[in-house]
Design a protein around this motif. Sequence first.
Motif, PDB file in Angstrom:
ATOM      1  N   ASP A 113       0.818  -1.211   0.000  1.00 54.66           N
ATOM      2  CA  ASP A 113       0.000   0.000   0.000  1.00 54.66           C
ATOM      3  C   ASP A 113       0.851   1.259   0.000  1.00 54.66           C
ATOM      4  O   ASP A 113       0.479   2.263  -0.607  1.00 54.66           O
ATOM      5  CB  ASP A 113      -0.912   0.016   1.235  1.00 54.66           C
ATOM      6  N   ALA A 114       1.965   1.236   0.709  1.00 52.37           N
ATOM      7  CA  ALA A 114       2.805   2.429   0.806  1.00 52.37           C
ATOM      8  C   ALA A 114       4.242   2.048   1.112  1.00 52.37           C
ATOM      9  O   ALA A 114       4.514   1.006   1.712  1.00 52.37           O
ATOM     10  CB  ALA A 114       2.283   3.365   1.896  1.00 52.37           C
ATOM     11  N   MET A 115       5.154   2.912   0.681  1.00 54.04           N
ATOM     12  CA  MET A 115       6.567   2.793   1.031  1.00 54.04           C
ATOM     13  C   MET A 115       6.889   3.969   1.942  1.00 54.04           C
ATOM     14  O   MET A 115       6.598   5.123   1.615  1.00 54.04           O
ATOM     15  CB  MET A 115       7.427   2.835  -0.228  1.00 54.04           C
ATOM     16  N   VAL A 116       7.444   3.684   3.112  1.00 50.38           N
ATOM     17  CA  VAL A 116       7.668   4.714   4.117  1.00 50.38           C
ATOM     18  C   VAL A 116       9.156   4.793   4.463  1.00 50.38           C
ATOM     19  O   VAL A 116       9.777   3.776   4.782  1.00 50.38           O
ATOM     20  CB  VAL A 116       6.861   4.429   5.399  1.00 50.38           C
ATOM     21  N   LEU A 117       9.709   6.002   4.413  1.00 51.14           N
ATOM     22  CA  LEU A 117      11.077   6.247   4.838  1.00 51.14           C
ATOM     23  C   LEU A 117      11.044   6.780   6.262  1.00 51.14           C
ATOM     24  O   LEU A 117      10.461   7.832   6.526  1.00 51.14           O
ATOM     25  CB  LEU A 117      11.759   7.261   3.919  1.00 51.14           C
ATOM     26  N   LEU A 118      11.650   6.051   7.180  1.00 48.97           N
ATOM     27  CA  LEU A 118      11.753   6.470   8.575  1.00 48.97           C
ATOM     28  C   LEU A 118      13.180   6.931   8.832  1.00 48.97           C
ATOM     29  O   LEU A 118      14.122   6.146   8.703  1.00 48.97           O
ATOM     30  CB  LEU A 118      11.404   5.316   9.506  1.00 48.97           C
ATOM     31  N   LEU A 119      13.331   8.202   9.170  1.00 45.81           N
ATOM     32  CA  LEU A 119      14.644   8.746   9.480  1.00 45.81           C
ATOM     33  C   LEU A 119      14.856   8.715  10.986  1.00 45.81           C
ATOM     34  O   LEU A 119      14.025   9.222  11.753  1.00 45.81           O
ATOM     35  CB  LEU A 119      14.761  10.189   8.985  1.00 45.81           C
ATOM     36  N   GLY A 120      15.954   8.125  11.412  1.00 42.05           N
ATOM     37  CA  GLY A 120      16.315   8.123  12.824  1.00 42.05           C
ATOM     38  C   GLY A 120      17.094   9.378  13.149  1.00 42.05           C
ATOM     39  O   GLY A 120      18.187   9.590  12.617  1.00 42.05           O
ATOM     40  N   VAL A 121      16.550  10.241  13.992  1.00 39.26           N
ATOM     41  CA  VAL A 121      17.159  11.539  14.269  1.00 39.26           C
ATOM     42  C   VAL A 121      17.484  11.667  15.750  1.00 39.26           C
ATOM     43  O   VAL A 121      16.891  11.005  16.596  1.00 39.26           O
ATOM     44  CB  VAL A 121      16.242  12.691  13.816  1.00 39.26           C
ATOM     45  N   GLU A 122      18.416  12.546  16.059  1.00 37.06           N
ATOM     46  CA  GLU A 122      18.818  12.752  17.453  1.00 37.06           C
ATOM     47  C   GLU A 122      17.789  13.570  18.220  1.00 37.06           C
ATOM     48  O   GLU A 122      17.534  13.329  19.392  1.00 37.06           O
ATOM     49  CB  GLU A 122      20.187  13.443  17.508  1.00 37.06           C
ATOM     50  N   ASP A 123      17.179  14.555  17.574  1.00 36.83           N
ATOM     51  CA  ASP A 123      16.226  15.451  18.228  1.00 36.83           C
ATOM     52  C   ASP A 123      15.009  15.583  17.322  1.00 36.83           C
ATOM     53  O   ASP A 123      15.030  16.323  16.347  1.00 36.83           O
ATOM     54  CB  ASP A 123      16.885  16.811  18.468  1.00 36.83           C
ATOM     55  N   VAL A 124      13.947  14.836  17.643  1.00 28.76           N
ATOM     56  CA  VAL A 124      12.758  14.821  16.782  1.00 28.76           C
ATOM     57  C   VAL A 124      12.134  16.212  16.675  1.00 28.76           C
ATOM     58  O   VAL A 124      11.749  16.652  15.584  1.00 28.76           O
ATOM     59  CB  VAL A 124      11.725  13.809  17.316  1.00 28.76           C
TER      60      VAL A 124
END
Length: 208
Positions: A113-124
């Motif tokens: 249904d969807a492709m999702v890019l999750l970025l891991g960040v230090e300070d959301v």
Amino acid sequence: MTSIESITLDVADTTAAQRFYTDAFGLGPQLRLRASEAPTTGFRGFTLSLTVAQPADVNAFVDAALAAGATPLKPVTKSLWGHGGVVQAPDGTIWKIATSAKKDRGPATREFDAMVLLLGVEDVAASKRFYVGQGLAVGKSFGSKYVEFDTGSSPVKLALYKRRALAKDAGVAPDGTGSHRIAISGDAGAFTDPDGFAWEASALTSAP
């Protein structure tokens, strides 16, 4: 509304990577490959996810990925939120296949249904402010833990998560150095975010 046209993965062997992604996921133009030997170690700070309709589709994609040469990081399991598993492609990219459905409604389709890019960040919170400043609209936000942007009908969705939490969710250690080995193409233009993730102008944006 800001749109994300595609993701480019920097890989050592584009032919082998193309073969893997064709066999494992059947991905189209939303995923591009580029030859690179940029040094990188450990967790690269992001994951890509395919959200699917039912558990049978999770199993089908994970099985296909493993058959094509992926490494299992988390076996397919049921949980309170649904059904999912995590694998690592031969090029090092981490993929999560998941569904919120608890039961199958039919045979597996090998469609997502969807492709999702999750970025891991230090300070959301800081990264959220940065992206809002770049023109992205917030779709969902859970304080300083998670942010999902509204990218409309884009072929790729974008979300932010704490780096350590994302690594834990993927089943890997959070430490890593060197290149992220990923670039995001969209109509927000070219820039680099606070965690070093590079954006490039999409073909539509850069056209005269």
